[in-house]
Design an enzyme around this catalytic site. Structure first.
Site, PDB file in Angstrom:
ATOM      1  N   PRO A  85      60.994 111.223  70.764  1.00  0.00           N
ATOM      2  CG  PRO A  85      60.133 113.120  71.818  1.00  0.00           C
ATOM      3  CD  PRO A  85      61.167 112.058  71.974  1.00  0.00           C
ATOM      4  CB  CYS A  86      64.564 112.412  67.560  1.00  0.00           C
ATOM      5  SG  CYS A  86      64.970 113.889  68.506  1.00  0.00           S
ATOM      6  NE  ARG A  87      63.853 105.698  69.652  1.00  0.00           N
ATOM      7  CZ  ARG A  87      64.039 106.026  70.921  1.00  0.00           C
ATOM      8  NH1 ARG A  87      65.142 106.675  71.279  1.00  0.00           N
ATOM      9  NH2 ARG A  87      63.148 105.722  71.833  1.00  0.00           N
TER      10      ARG A  87
END
Length: 208
Positions: A85-87
């Site tokens: 999700p960060c990417r």
């Protein structure tokens, strides 16, 4: 070789009294904008003491202290390249900063990432705010970060007032240039940027 680490202090300098006054009231306007908004379930109000100060290196090795942003509203964003999700969230956060740099600073903190890995990642996904390296998770632990991504909004005194412990749809909001108020583009917008967060309680990668 140079890497897209972006201007370390873009938007961090201010001088005239009028702008300083706008900065002082910006955090309050942020809160008011979310006080009756359904998205507050994701970006929620908090009343906590100031988080521990830190000074972390950027990709160029230069130490960047949190206190250098005092007097600005600032987003402190914890992420990792190994967090899916960060990417997916970082490009939206970059676009948010493009729209909002006059009113808010952004600091991204890479947690427990190898230097070469974060450099390769930023070559493919450049950002326009400083990326700092929390190699041993020291800052993440001192801030009690238990999921990635996690983002804190700090007021001009560096006191946390909002937090989201998942990826957030930064494209759904903007800061009105005339007032500094946070406004939504779509009242029914999806709260997260990917389906990954729906697979984990609280929306992020836990237990890191």
């Amino acid at each position: 070789m140079t890497y897209p680490s972006a201007p370390e202090f873009r938007g961090a300098q201010f001088g005239d009294i009028g702008l300083s006054f706008r900065i002082t009231i910006l955090a309050t306007l942020f809160l008011l904008a979310f006080s009756s908004d359904s998205r507050a379930t994701d970006l929620k109000r908090i009343d906590e003491p100031a988080k521990p100060d830190f000074s972390l290196p950027g990709l160029d090795g230069r130490l960047v202290p949190l206190t250098s942003f005092k007097g600005r509203t600032v987003l402190v964003h914890f992420f990792a390249t190994w967090c899916a999700p960060c990417r997916e969230e970082l490009p939206a956060l970059t676009r948010f900063f493009d729209r909002s740099a006059a009113n808010v600073s952004v600091i991204a903190i890479s947690v427990a990432d190898a230097d070469q890995r974060i450099k390769r990642f930023l070559e493919q996904t450049p950002v326009n705010f400083p990326v700092l390296l929390d190699r041993e998770r020291t800052v993440a632990k001192s801030w009690n970060v238990s999921a990635l991504p996690t983002t804190y909004l700090l007021d001009a005194n560096l006191k946390p007032i909002l937090v989201v412990e998942s990826d957030f749809a930064w494209d759904t909001i903007e800061i009105a240039p005339a007032t500094g108020k946070l406004i939504g583009n779509d009242a029914h917008a999806i709260k997260t940027t990917s389906d990954h967060s729906k697979q984990n309680q609280g929306g992020g990668d836990h237990g890191f």
